[in-house]
Design an enzyme around this catalytic site. Structure first.
Site, PDB file in Angstrom:
ATOM      1  CD  GLU A   1      -9.933  -2.222   7.569  1.00  9.31           C
ATOM      2  OE1 GLU A   1      -9.683  -1.824   6.429  1.00  9.31           O
ATOM      3  OE2 GLU A   1      -9.108  -2.830   8.281  1.00  9.31           O
TER       4      GLU A   1
ATOM      5  CG  ASP B   1      -7.530  -5.865   4.425  1.00  4.83           C
ATOM      6  OD1 ASP B   1      -7.133  -6.051   5.587  1.00  4.83           O
ATOM      7  OD2 ASP B   1      -7.696  -4.734   3.941  1.00  4.83           O
TER       8      ASP B   1
ATOM      9  CD  GLU C   1      -2.922  -1.130   2.318  1.00  7.86           C
ATOM     10  OE1 GLU C   1      -4.116  -1.389   2.074  1.00  7.86           O
ATOM     11  OE2 GLU C   1      -2.508  -0.870   3.464  1.00  7.86           O
TER      12      GLU C   1
END
Length: 675
Positions: A369, A341, A268
């Site tokens: 998340e 993820d 990322e």
């Protein structure tokens, strides 16, 4: 119905419950027990153990003894009840502290401490030497994926001003056996390694030390350039090597028991050794060599992905498996539980077990998340228990959890989100504990009195609600192996149609669901990306064949026809509709169960949970309608008659844009005005 009615009538007979703001977490015991405690000597850690027992222990007299025992690990302990007397032993003071908290927990569970005609013994050894929280906290006090306020760490005021919350944080972690913490975000600022900030870190380390907690830091791999002024961060460059050795020397001079580094590299956009044509092993080993003289460790994250392969789920395996055996012995490769993820459900990452000569640790998500942030109830221990069904706990070196803690009064935003922090600590200590046992422990220490038989029926219902909650989220968000259907810019709401010009394909939901007229799902079988080949042979065969692939992973591993026959006998389209609808109905049932608890629980926490369950119920419908209406455009099929019809129009749902980013949870006002 009779059961619910009887519970309602019973609740009407109970009086009001005293106010509670949730700040005491699961440590809500009375502070007037005045137990008689005998200890061999005094020290900061022993003083804490004695204080905790004196304040809360109401059982038999306790003798704390520091005694070496070859059968116990350094932090293990043994509790013996012989002839009406309790004796606690451990090789270490930290072990005695853990024993004190364990005794208090057993007392609250009504499981220990009363006179008994038979002798009893409890022996506890932690499964892992390292049980660590990963904070994704930034130096400006924002928290990436943080949904409970600002960061606890007030860097501007440190080291001079010390909040009472710092010690309360250490106490809470010690009470569940967590012995380490990474203070800052894996997307790290190099400033954390400056002399100024190391003094601030020292202030926290000094508070945490008596509770047996070591401090670790996430580091930016380019720190020699950003902080040291070097022209490179090449891990084989002699000046870079010298810079890290000097920085390690400074750190340990300031914090002698510093634990080590957590590293996110070449992922990322974060810098890493691959920027200099070096491997992950070469980068990790350079840092490990700098820390080795001080017994420090490097936790090197395997969370990497790039658009170079047709399947993001394969990246960690492709990059790390060939490096097996090349890492130093003080490097641990830290791997997320799933290959993508932190999705509500993923198969386990095939990298586990694929590197037998490399120490590995699992990284779990405690913060939600991808599970409704702090608005949704999602008890995550069943997900971690599911992981351990595939990965033997003994195959891991350590365990990490991405924290959900902030400055909110109740620490975690949603009152039930505290259970995930608690469950992580308990499961990190003992992975063989069931999620149901842990939920029962937490409920009896937070909401219900184990000694009050009137609480038992409603506690049973709320326990069931917790145990069903994660599966409900999977159903109303992404059932049958669907994943990453989230909106652009945040991971809260649905946007399976999302298409941002110029964005990376693997940031788009269509990359994962691949819906078309023929069917839906990502083909990871031998006819597609062949990700199934990364799994052991038995699982590879199971997952690769659409006829044997479990329903919960079907669309993860296969692009299945809409008319595919599921294990239930329904078509894939019908099963998808039923699953989404079931998730909605489950959340509505949670509302009913929780309403029955009103007279058992303080008004403050009751209303807070009630309000969040209302949000969750509306969000579940939002998810169901958005996904089914969108996928119906491809299937061309009607929902089964029994499934509740949409209350939204697809065109209206496509206009919904929540004004949030990675650091905040949408408020009720935002959600009521979503458009």
């Amino acid at each position: 119905m009779k059961k619910l009615l009887s519970l309602f009538l019973l609740s009407c007979l109970l009086g009001p419950v005293s106010a509670e703001d949730g700040s005491r977490l699961w440590l809500r015991q009375s502070t007037d027990a005045h137990a008689q405690i005998t200890t061999p000597r005094q020290s900061p850690t022993l003083n804490i153990a004695v204080r905790e027992l004196k304040q809360a222990w109401k059982g038999l007299p306790v003798t704390l003894v520091l005694k070496k025992d070859k059968q116990l690990s350094s932090e293990g302990f043994r509790i013996r009840q012989v002839n009406g007397k309790l004796t606690v032993t451990s090789p270490s003071e930290t072990g005695l502290l853990y024993a004190a908290y364990h005794l208090i927990r057993l007392q609250e569970m009504q499981n220990f401490g009363k006179p008994s005609k038979t002798d009893r013994e409890i022996t506890e050894n932690p499964a892992y030497d390292l049980r660590i929280l990963n904070h994704w906290d930034n130096l400006d006090r924002s928290i990436e994926r943080g949904y409970a306020g600002k960061s606890l760490w007030n860097w501007e005021e440190l080291p001079g001003t010390l909040s009472d919350r710092y010690e309360a944080y250490a106490r809470a972690n010690a009470s569940i056996g967590i012995n380490a913490t990474v203070l800052n975000n894996v997307n790290a600022s190099s400033k954390i390694l400056s002399t100024e900030y190391l003094e601030k870190v020292k202030a926290l380390a000094d508070i945490f030390r008596p509770y047996g907690i070591k401090v670790y830091l996430s580091i930016n791999f380019a720190s020699p350039m950003q902080l040291g002024g070097l022209s490179t961060a090449d891990p084989l460059d002699k000046d870079v090597i010298a810079w890290w050795k000097q920085k390690a020397k400074e750190i340990y001079r300031t914090i002698p028991d510093f634990g080590g580094f957590l590293v996110k590299a070449n992922s990322e956009g974060q810098p890493g050794p691959c920027d200099f044509n070096r491997t992950h092993a070469e980068g990790a080993n350079m840092l490990a060599d700098a820390l080795k003289p001080y017994k420090g460790i490097v936790m090197w994250r395997a969370f990497v992905y790039s658009p170079t392969d047709a399947d993001r789920a394969k990246q960690a395996y492709l990059e790390f498996q060939p490096l097996d055996g090349q890492f130093r012995d003080n490097v641990i490769v830290q791997i997320k539980n799933g290959p993508v993820d932190f999705q509500p459900r993923e198969p386990y990452s095939p990298l586990f077990g694929a590197m037998p000569r490399t120490p590995q640790m699992v990284e779990f998500q405690i913060t939600q998340e991808y599970l409704g942030f702090s608005n949704h109830l999602a008890y995550l221990a069943p997900m971690w228990e599911e992981f351990f069904d595939f990965v033997k706990p003994s195959s891991l070196k350590a365990i990490a959890g991405v924290a959900n803690i902030g400055t909110d009064t109740n620490w975690c935003g949603h009152p039930f989100a505290q259970a995930n922090w608690y469950a992580f600590g308990r499961m990190a200590w003992n992975p063989s504990l069931t999620s149901g046992t842990i939920a029962e422990e937490w409920l009896k220490q937070t909401f219900f009195d184990a000694s009050n038989p009137k609480h038992a029926p409603i506690a049973y219902e709320i326990h069931n609600m917790m145990m069903e909650s994660r599966e409900a989220v999977v159903d109303y968000m992404m059932p049958l192996g669907l994943h990453h259907l989230f909106a652009w810019g945040h991971h809260y709401g649905p946007e399976p149609w999302c298409d941002v010009p110029g964005a990376r394909p693997d940031w788009m939901p269509s990359y994962y669901h691949k819906a078309d007229k023929q069917g839906i799902g990502f083909d990871r079988s031998h006819t597609g990306s062949n990700a199934t080949a990364q799994y052991p042979d038995s699982l590879c065969r199971l997952y690769d064949d659409i006829r044997t692939c479990p329903d919960e992973y079907l669309l993860w591993f296969h692009h299945a026809p809409w008319q595919h026959t599921m294990q239930s006998g329904r078509t894939l389209w019908d099963e998808l509709c039923y699953r989404y609808d079931h998730g909605v109905q489950q959340v509505r049932s949670f509302q009913k169960k929780w309403d029955l608890a009103e007279n058992y629980i303080d008004a403050e926490r009751f209303k807070d949970v009630q309000s969040r369950l209302k949000i969750q119920a509306r969000d579940a419908v939002w998810w169901k309608d958005a996904c089914l209406l969108y996928f119906q455009e491809f299937s061309g099929m009607r929902p089964p008659y029994e499934v509740e019809r949409p209350i939204h129009e697809l065109d209206d749902l496509k206009q919904v844009k929540l004004p949030i980013d990675n650091h905040e949870c949408p408020t009720p006002k935002m959600l009521n005005e979503r458009r």
